[in-house]
Design a protein around this motif. Structure first.
Motif, PDB file in Angstrom:
ATOM      1  N   ASP A 106      -2.878  44.146 -76.014  1.00 16.14           N
ATOM      2  CA  ASP A 106      -2.684  44.932 -77.240  1.00 16.14           C
ATOM      3  C   ASP A 106      -1.238  45.435 -77.331  1.00 16.14           C
ATOM      4  O   ASP A 106      -0.595  45.351 -78.386  1.00 16.14           O
ATOM      5  CB  ASP A 106      -3.632  46.139 -77.234  1.00 16.14           C
ATOM      6  CG  ASP A 106      -4.983  45.791 -77.844  1.00 16.14           C
ATOM      7  OD1 ASP A 106      -5.090  44.682 -78.411  1.00 16.14           O
ATOM      8  OD2 ASP A 106      -5.918  46.611 -77.759  1.00 16.14           O
ATOM      9  N   GLN A 107      -0.765  45.969 -76.216  1.00 24.74           N
ATOM     10  CA  GLN A 107       0.596  46.488 -76.217  1.00 24.74           C
ATOM     11  C   GLN A 107       1.607  45.374 -76.466  1.00 24.74           C
ATOM     12  O   GLN A 107       2.571  45.529 -77.213  1.00 24.74           O
ATOM     13  CB  GLN A 107       0.877  47.185 -74.866  1.00 24.74           C
ATOM     14  CG  GLN A 107       2.190  47.951 -74.828  1.00 24.74           C
ATOM     15  CD  GLN A 107       2.291  48.967 -75.967  1.00 24.74           C
ATOM     16  OE1 GLN A 107       1.391  49.795 -76.152  1.00 24.74           O
ATOM     17  NE2 GLN A 107       3.343  48.880 -76.774  1.00 24.74           N
ATOM     18  N   TRP A 125       7.114  41.680 -90.913  1.00 28.38           N
ATOM     19  CA  TRP A 125       6.835  41.345 -89.503  1.00 28.38           C
ATOM     20  C   TRP A 125       7.791  40.276 -88.978  1.00 28.38           C
ATOM     21  O   TRP A 125       8.098  40.251 -87.798  1.00 28.38           O
ATOM     22  CB  TRP A 125       5.381  40.857 -89.358  1.00 28.38           C
ATOM     23  CG  TRP A 125       4.385  41.978 -89.321  1.00 28.38           C
ATOM     24  CD1 TRP A 125       4.589  43.246 -88.869  1.00 28.38           C
ATOM     25  CD2 TRP A 125       3.029  41.915 -89.774  1.00 28.38           C
ATOM     26  NE1 TRP A 125       3.443  43.991 -88.990  1.00 28.38           N
ATOM     27  CE2 TRP A 125       2.461  43.197 -89.536  1.00 28.38           C
ATOM     28  CE3 TRP A 125       2.230  40.937 -90.340  1.00 28.38           C
ATOM     29  CZ2 TRP A 125       1.145  43.502 -89.857  1.00 28.38           C
ATOM     30  CZ3 TRP A 125       0.914  41.240 -90.644  1.00 28.38           C
ATOM     31  CH2 TRP A 125       0.377  42.514 -90.423  1.00 28.38           C
ATOM     32  N   VAL A 150      -6.261  39.864 -81.487  1.00 28.76           N
ATOM     33  CA  VAL A 150      -6.632  41.272 -81.704  1.00 28.76           C
ATOM     34  C   VAL A 150      -8.135  41.373 -81.930  1.00 28.76           C
ATOM     35  O   VAL A 150      -8.830  42.221 -81.335  1.00 28.76           O
ATOM     36  CB  VAL A 150      -5.862  41.843 -82.919  1.00 28.76           C
ATOM     37  CG1 VAL A 150      -6.399  43.228 -83.282  1.00 28.76           C
ATOM     38  CG2 VAL A 150      -4.371  41.920 -82.612  1.00 28.76           C
ATOM     39  N   ILE A 157       1.067  34.847 -87.041  1.00 22.19           N
ATOM     40  CA  ILE A 157       0.223  35.951 -87.529  1.00 22.19           C
ATOM     41  C   ILE A 157      -1.255  35.598 -87.318  1.00 22.19           C
ATOM     42  O   ILE A 157      -2.045  36.423 -86.836  1.00 22.19           O
ATOM     43  CB  ILE A 157       0.512  36.218 -89.029  1.00 22.19           C
ATOM     44  CG1 ILE A 157       1.907  36.819 -89.181  1.00 22.19           C
ATOM     45  CG2 ILE A 157      -0.549  37.132 -89.636  1.00 22.19           C
ATOM     46  CD1 ILE A 157       2.388  36.932 -90.620  1.00 22.19           C
ATOM     47  N   LEU A 199      -2.062  35.631 -83.393  1.00 23.16           N
ATOM     48  CA  LEU A 199      -2.041  36.973 -82.794  1.00 23.16           C
ATOM     49  C   LEU A 199      -3.156  37.837 -83.390  1.00 23.16           C
ATOM     50  O   LEU A 199      -3.791  38.627 -82.683  1.00 23.16           O
ATOM     51  CB  LEU A 199      -0.670  37.631 -83.000  1.00 23.16           C
ATOM     52  CG  LEU A 199       0.509  36.925 -82.306  1.00 23.16           C
ATOM     53  CD1 LEU A 199       1.823  37.649 -82.606  1.00 23.16           C
ATOM     54  CD2 LEU A 199       0.290  36.842 -80.800  1.00 23.16           C
ATOM     55  N   GLY A 200      -3.409  37.670 -84.689  1.00 24.46           N
ATOM     56  CA  GLY A 200      -4.494  38.417 -85.328  1.00 24.46           C
ATOM     57  C   GLY A 200      -5.845  38.067 -84.724  1.00 24.46           C
ATOM     58  O   GLY A 200      -6.709  38.939 -84.523  1.00 24.46           O
ATOM     59  N   ILE A 233       1.122  42.605 -78.126  1.00 21.84           N
ATOM     60  CA  ILE A 233       1.092  42.184 -79.532  1.00 21.84           C
ATOM     61  C   ILE A 233       1.868  43.189 -80.394  1.00 21.84           C
ATOM     62  O   ILE A 233       2.666  42.802 -81.259  1.00 21.84           O
ATOM     63  CB  ILE A 233      -0.363  42.041 -80.015  1.00 21.84           C
ATOM     64  CG1 ILE A 233      -1.018  40.837 -79.326  1.00 21.84           C
ATOM     65  CG2 ILE A 233      -0.418  41.867 -81.539  1.00 21.84           C
ATOM     66  CD1 ILE A 233      -2.507  40.706 -79.571  1.00 21.84           C
ATOM     67  N   ALA A 234       1.653  44.463 -80.132  1.00 19.63           N
ATOM     68  CA  ALA A 234       2.396  45.483 -80.892  1.00 19.63           C
ATOM     69  C   ALA A 234       3.901  45.317 -80.680  1.00 19.63           C
ATOM     70  O   ALA A 234       4.694  45.447 -81.621  1.00 19.63           O
ATOM     71  CB  ALA A 234       1.934  46.877 -80.458  1.00 19.63           C
ATOM     72  N   PRO A 236       5.792  31.335 -88.748  1.00 23.48           N
ATOM     73  CA  PRO A 236       5.437  32.763 -88.799  1.00 23.48           C
ATOM     74  C   PRO A 236       3.987  32.989 -89.211  1.00 23.48           C
ATOM     75  O   PRO A 236       3.289  33.822 -88.603  1.00 23.48           O
ATOM     76  CB  PRO A 236       6.415  33.324 -89.836  1.00 23.48           C
ATOM     77  CG  PRO A 236       7.578  32.399 -89.819  1.00 23.48           C
ATOM     78  CD  PRO A 236       6.995  31.042 -89.546  1.00 23.48           C
ATOM     79  N   LEU A 291       5.284  42.524 -82.830  1.00 20.02           N
ATOM     80  CA  LEU A 291       5.436  42.916 -84.238  1.00 20.02           C
ATOM     81  C   LEU A 291       6.671  43.793 -84.415  1.00 20.02           C
ATOM     82  O   LEU A 291       7.406  43.680 -85.391  1.00 20.02           O
ATOM     83  CB  LEU A 291       4.188  43.654 -84.721  1.00 20.02           C
ATOM     84  CG  LEU A 291       2.911  42.802 -84.805  1.00 20.02           C
ATOM     85  CD1 LEU A 291       1.724  43.661 -85.219  1.00 20.02           C
ATOM     86  CD2 LEU A 291       3.085  41.655 -85.772  1.00 20.02           C
ATOM     87  N   ARG A 292       6.881  44.658 -83.452  1.00 19.94           N
ATOM     88  CA  ARG A 292       8.025  45.571 -83.568  1.00 19.94           C
ATOM     89  C   ARG A 292       9.339  44.800 -83.432  1.00 19.94           C
ATOM     90  O   ARG A 292      10.290  45.038 -84.149  1.00 19.94           O
ATOM     91  CB  ARG A 292       7.922  46.642 -82.470  1.00 19.94           C
ATOM     92  CG  ARG A 292       8.813  47.832 -82.719  1.00 19.94           C
ATOM     93  CD  ARG A 292       8.461  49.029 -81.852  1.00 19.94           C
ATOM     94  NE  ARG A 292       8.013  48.704 -80.524  1.00 19.94           N
ATOM     95  CZ  ARG A 292       6.780  48.900 -80.075  1.00 19.94           C
ATOM     96  NH1 ARG A 292       5.862  49.430 -80.874  1.00 19.94           N
ATOM     97  NH2 ARG A 292       6.439  48.577 -78.853  1.00 19.94           N
ATOM     98  N   LEU A 293       9.355  43.813 -82.518  1.00 20.14           N
ATOM     99  CA  LEU A 293      10.594  43.059 -82.289  1.00 20.14           C
ATOM    100  C   LEU A 293      10.827  41.994 -83.357  1.00 20.14           C
ATOM    101  O   LEU A 293      11.937  41.490 -83.528  1.00 20.14           O
ATOM    102  CB  LEU A 293      10.535  42.373 -80.907  1.00 20.14           C
ATOM    103  CG  LEU A 293      10.540  43.345 -79.724  1.00 20.14           C
ATOM    104  CD1 LEU A 293      10.195  42.619 -78.440  1.00 20.14           C
ATOM    105  CD2 LEU A 293      11.895  44.020 -79.601  1.00 20.14           C
ATOM    106  N   GLY A 294       9.780  41.611 -84.046  1.00 21.98           N
ATOM    107  CA  GLY A 294       9.943  40.623 -85.114  1.00 21.98           C
ATOM    108  C   GLY A 294       9.390  39.259 -84.720  1.00 21.98           C
ATOM    109  O   GLY A 294       9.634  38.776 -83.606  1.00 21.98           O
ATOM    110  N   LEU A 295       8.644  38.661 -85.639  1.00 27.09           N
ATOM    111  CA  LEU A 295       8.028  37.363 -85.317  1.00 27.09           C
ATOM    112  C   LEU A 295       9.044  36.227 -85.320  1.00 27.09           C
ATOM    113  O   LEU A 295       8.792  35.180 -84.736  1.00 27.09           O
ATOM    114  CB  LEU A 295       6.895  37.069 -86.316  1.00 27.09           C
ATOM    115  CG  LEU A 295       5.701  38.018 -86.205  1.00 27.09           C
ATOM    116  CD1 LEU A 295       4.623  37.652 -87.218  1.00 27.09           C
ATOM    117  CD2 LEU A 295       5.112  37.997 -84.798  1.00 27.09           C
ATOM    118  N   ALA A 296      10.185  36.434 -85.992  1.00 25.21           N
ATOM    119  CA  ALA A 296      11.216  35.384 -85.946  1.00 25.21           C
ATOM    120  C   ALA A 296      11.667  35.198 -84.501  1.00 25.21           C
ATOM    121  O   ALA A 296      11.757  34.067 -84.001  1.00 25.21           O
ATOM    122  CB  ALA A 296      12.392  35.773 -86.830  1.00 25.21           C
ATOM    123  N   GLY A 333      10.595  42.350 -88.131  1.00 24.05           N
ATOM    124  CA  GLY A 333      10.201  43.338 -87.132  1.00 24.05           C
ATOM    125  C   GLY A 333      10.173  44.757 -87.678  1.00 24.05           C
ATOM    126  O   GLY A 333      10.860  45.085 -88.640  1.00 24.05           O
TER     127      GLY A 333
END
Lengths: 466, 475
Positions: free
Chosen positions: A173-174, B16, A241, A234, A237-238, A176-177, A230, A180-185, B19
């Protein structure tokens, strides 16, 4: 055709192999035993520990042999068992004039007899058929206290595993989060390395199956065009989850355990009264063989129920080490047989075991599933996702259509006379011949982004596309 | 999924990709479902909803244009029955190269069937497939030409070299003059290697109209191109830069004229002994560049007289060069005369007829094959014969003479080369034999020691299984 026990004794690699072979001489282990006296060949299918029976062939002329099992002993216990039956109960073999294609394939590939070293006149020293034939010593009887200790240990192991898997899912979980924070690119670019790291952590925490799935994620993304990656990330990764949430809600659910940590054994599935059993006629649609990053080869054999009025599928799934070399499948695409399958318990039962093989079925066309050309060809996929949204590949039967090419020569399946302009992209490249054929019905796997073609019915009969 | 949700999904997706936290950008309904105490958990929940939306509610965008191929033509013969396809696939798998695969296909066609296209399909450039496959060859060629069905100076640069060459070959077949003009226009700007491959295409449908162009290549910068043009001119009865008589005159220098016979003196021709490998090579080139009729005229005799007077057996290489020259440039009468002369001579000399096979009638081909079997001195020569019909050799042909005895020795030989040669002979008989003879021949070679499961028996087994007169149910 002459076979004697001394030959078997001489060929056996060790006494343990002879002992194992002795246990395979029961007729019930062999759904099929056939011989062609003209060619001097005996062959059969032996139900081993895998989903598929192993295919075993032995040339009585020059003692050449082949078995599809992953054993590294040569000859393996299945070959020895087949020879043993040939030597002691030749009447068990059905006499046939034609050899199956998998036998022909082997004959075509094998080294010429002239180049083959003659069967070693190995001394049977240390190996004895007589000894192997003796019934094994019975296991010592456990007392009640020992049984309780063993069961307590099992419970503790299960509890430890559950705690470890729970921790694994927290890390997932962490992770995956973080993606998302760092960017899927960035994730798409560094997918291989990032997935490898979290997969290793999941293995440490006993979420082995989940680790395998994440390890395969880079390969799934690589197969797509860059603009599709991308969305695919999504989706993947979804689904992870959703799977993690489902497991937390039902950690004892057999399907979820199988997808997250480990699978049941063959014996557990066969003994499970809740496992769905279907006795029917089956056709092998095709095979999907993939070498995974963890060094295993997964071999999926997709089957179609020929009796059901709506499309029903099964998949026989086996894993073996890539280092064991190329293995031929237990079935060839197009094979038809009657069998009782036992399905692994699941919301959409697909993975199955052949519990009982009941003979061959003559060739023919698929049932008329009265597929709606004007409807959504992926309606079955949507229903499949409603039940188990964490799954990726779903088998579908597509209605009448054809394969067409886009401007970049990418292949698309397109419905015939389709008023809605429905077309689905096809994975990989397709045979040029296929582009000139009308497909009356097509079996394929849909993974949300690509179709993997398995087989089609056409004006020129069945087409193997896997 | 409504438009608002689609717009919201697009915003989430874009966010996303770069980011960051995107919860505030989500559609209102999604936010209600995804609300949680932790920001990370909110993002994960949104991700799960988005994944399902992408999976179920959206479909891949279909390209504006999807090209379909024309339907694969139905051929004039029925497809091989499914029950025989495994035997066909086994025979094709064992056939090591395209020539051997072509034999399998020819045998099948001779029994009134064509292959399933997923088992075997002729290539676009296939010129050896049985005529029945012509619609499939054209269908393949139309695919390889791609969108530019007709190559022109304007779209020349749009194709890759291999596709362009295929298109040019097709154009040469349909409109030879247009193709030649295109080569004439475009070749000078290409590299020597590419020029050579382009000029090579002039061989397709070579005719007198090509002469001026080929003569103009005498000034080409590449020696290989000049040489190629010279050879093609020779085929047209013309001669390259050295003038019309130079190759024949030079070749005549390698041939000795003599007399033989005490009562009826007759003229003989034989190869002069060459002094070096270079001379040997030059002689081979000259044979290739010269015409039989010119060579005979140089000695003041007819083609037939020249062949009659040739001293076969003196120099095997020279005999082979002569045979190739005859098949390339000799008249039909000269080819037949040479074949009859060689067959009458028998022995190893008769094997030279193998070079003439493509231009011999069926009757003479069969006479030669029967003679090879009967003599049984060089049974391996069977494998070199090309352009022969399939499925006519009967059991009497096989058993008339020492052939079977020699073959049995080969099969049971201890040496690998001898065994391999025997297996190749077995494979060739698999192509030539009738179904009945094939079935009996299998028993014979198995009894001689060939393993019954040997892949070398694949073509024989297919042959035996293909009934001479297939039943209606097979059609």
């Amino acid at each position: 055709m002459q076979l004697d026990l001394k030959t078997i004794e001489a060929l056996a690699p060790d006494q343990a192999s002879l002992g194992a072979a002795a246990k395979l001489t029961k007729r019930s282990n062999w759904p099929r035993l056939e011989m062609n006296e003209q060619l001097g060949l005996i062959w059969g299918e032996c139900q081993g520990s895998g989903s598929n029976p192993y295919r075993v062939v032995f040339d009585t002329g020059d003692h050449g042999y082949k078995c599809t099992c992953p054993s590294r002993k040569f000859p393996c216990k299945h070959i020895l068992g087949l020879m043993w039956i040939g030597a002691t109960a030749p009447a068990s073999f059905d006499r046939v004039d034609q050899t199956p294609e998998w036998v022909n394939d082997w004959l075509g590939r094998r080294r010429k007899p002239g180049q083959q070293s003659a069967p070693t006149a190995a001394s049977p020293e240390g190996k004895s058929i007589d000894e192997a034939s003796r019934p094994g010593q019975s296991a010592p009887v456990e007392d009640a206290a020992a049984v309780e200790r063993r069961e307590a240990a099992q419970r503790k192991r299960a509890e430890d595993t559950r705690s470890a898997v729970s921790a694994a899912l927290d890390e997932l979980d962490q992770w995956i989060a973080d993606q998302l924070r760092l960017g899927l690119a960035g994730f798409v670019d560094a997918c291989s390395e990032r997935c490898r790291r979290i997969a290793a952590r999941l293995v440490d925490l006993k979420a082995t199956a989940l680790a395998g799935r994440i390890d395969e994620l880079p390969a799934r993304l690589m197969a797509l065009r860059s603009e599709e990656k991308p969305d695919a990330a999504i989706r993947e990764l979804g689904k992870l989850v959703l799977l993690a949430k489902a497991w937390r809600a039902m950690p004892n659910d057999a399907e979820l355990k199988r997808l997250v940590s480990t699978s049941e054994t063959r014996e557990q599935v066969l003994a499970n009264p809740q496992a769905v059993q279907v006795e029917s006629d089956w056709e092998v649609l095709g095979e999907k063989i993939e070498t995974r990053r963890d060094g295993l080869v997964s071999h999926a054999t997709w089957l179609l129920d020929l009796v059901s009025s709506t499309p029903r599928f099964a998949v026989l799934l086996d894993f073996f080490p890539a280092s064991a070399g190329r293995r031929s499948g237990a079935f060839a695409p197009g094979d038809r047989f009657k069998a009782r399958l036992v399905f692994y318990p699941s919301r959409n039962p697909l993975r199955a075991l052949v519990a009982e093989r009941l003979g061959d079925v003559s060739p023919g066309t698929w049932p008329d599933f009265t597929l709606d050309v004007a409807g959504d060809p992926l309606a079955a996929y949507a229903a499949f996702q409603d039940d188990a949204p964490w799954l990726a590949d779903c088998p579908v039967i597509l209605p009448r259509g054809a394969i067409a090419l886009d401007e970049k020569d990418g292949a698309w399946w397109q419905a015939a006379n389709d008023p809605h302009g429905i077309a689905l992209p096809v994975a990989g490249s397709v045979s040029q011949t296929l582009l000139g054929l009308d497909l009356a019905a097509t079996a394929a796997l849909w993974n949300g982004a690509r179709l993997e073609l398995l087989a089609s019915q056409s004006s020129i009969g069945r087409l193997d596309l896997s | 999924m409504n438009e608002l949700e689609q717009a919201g999904l697009a915003r989430l997706r874009d966010g996303w990709i770069s980011g960051g936290a995107m919860f505030e950008l989500a559609p209102v309904e999604w936010k209600e479902v995804a609300a949680a105490s932790s920001p990370d958990e909110q993002e994960r929940r949104l991700l799960a909803i988005a994944a399902q939306a992408l999976d179920v509610a959206l479909r891949p965008a279909v390209p504006k244009t999807l090209k379909r191929r024309p339907p694969l033509p139905v051929l004039a013969l029925p497809m091989l029955p499914d029950r025989l396809r495994p035997l066909l696939r086994a025979a094709l798998k064992h056939a090591a190269d395209a020539r051997r695969k072509a034999l399998v296909v020819k045998l099948v066609a001779s029994r009134g069937f064509v292959t399933h296209p997923m088992d075997w399909m002729p290539a676009a450039t296939d010129q050896t497939a049985p005529d029945v496959y012509a619609p499939w060859v054209d269908w393949q060629a139309s695919a390889e030409q791609g969108p530019h069905e007709k190559l022109s100076a304007e779209n020349w640069a749009d194709s890759y070299p291999a596709a362009r060459r295929v298109a040019l070959a097709a154009l040469r077949r349909s409109e030879p003059a247009v193709a030649r003009r295109l080569i004439e226009t475009k070749a000078p700007a290409e590299s020597a290697e590419t020029r050579l491959s382009l000029v090579e295409l002039i061989r397709i449908g070579l005719g007198p109209d090509d002469t001026p162009f080929l003569k103009s290549l005498a000034a080409d910068r590449s020696g290989k191109v000049r040489e190629l043009a010279g050879r093609m001119l020779a085929m047209l009865g013309e001669h390259g830069e050295g003038g019309p008589d130079v190759p024949v005159a030079e070749l005549a220098g390698f041939i000795e004229e003599g007399k033989a016979g005490f009562i009826r003196r007759r003229t003989t021709f034989g190869p002069a002994k060459t002094k070096s490998h270079v001379q040997e090579q030059r002689r081979a080139e000259l044979f290739e560049l010269s015409n039989l009729v010119d060579l005979a005229a140089r000695f003041g005799v007819t083609e037939a007289d020249f062949i009659t007077g040739w001293q076969f057996g003196t120099d095997n290489n020279a005999d082979v060069h002569l045979a190739r020259m005859v098949v390339a440039s000799g008249s039909d009468g000269a080819v037949v005369h040479m074949a009859d002369t060689l067959i009458a001579a028998g022995g190893k000399t008769a094997l030279l007829v193998l070079h003439l096979m493509p231009r011999l009638d069926t009757g003479r081909q069969r006479v030669l094959i029967r003679q090879i079997l009967k003599d049984a001195q060089f049974p391996a020569a069977l494998g070199q014969a090309q352009g022969i019909d399939a499925g006519w050799l009967d059991w009497d042909d096989l058993s008339n003479g020492r052939f079977l005895a020699v073959l049995r020795n080969g099969i049971s030989a201890k040496e690998d080369p001898a065994r391999r040669t025997a297996e190749e002979i077995v494979e060739t008989v698999g192509y030539l034999a009738t179904a009945t003879a094939a079935a009996r021949f299998i028993d014979e070679v198995v009894a001689a020691g060939l393993p019954p499961a040997s892949p070398s028996l694949g073509l024989l087994r297919l042959n035996a299984a293909l009934a001479e007169n297939p039943s209606q149910s097979d059609r």
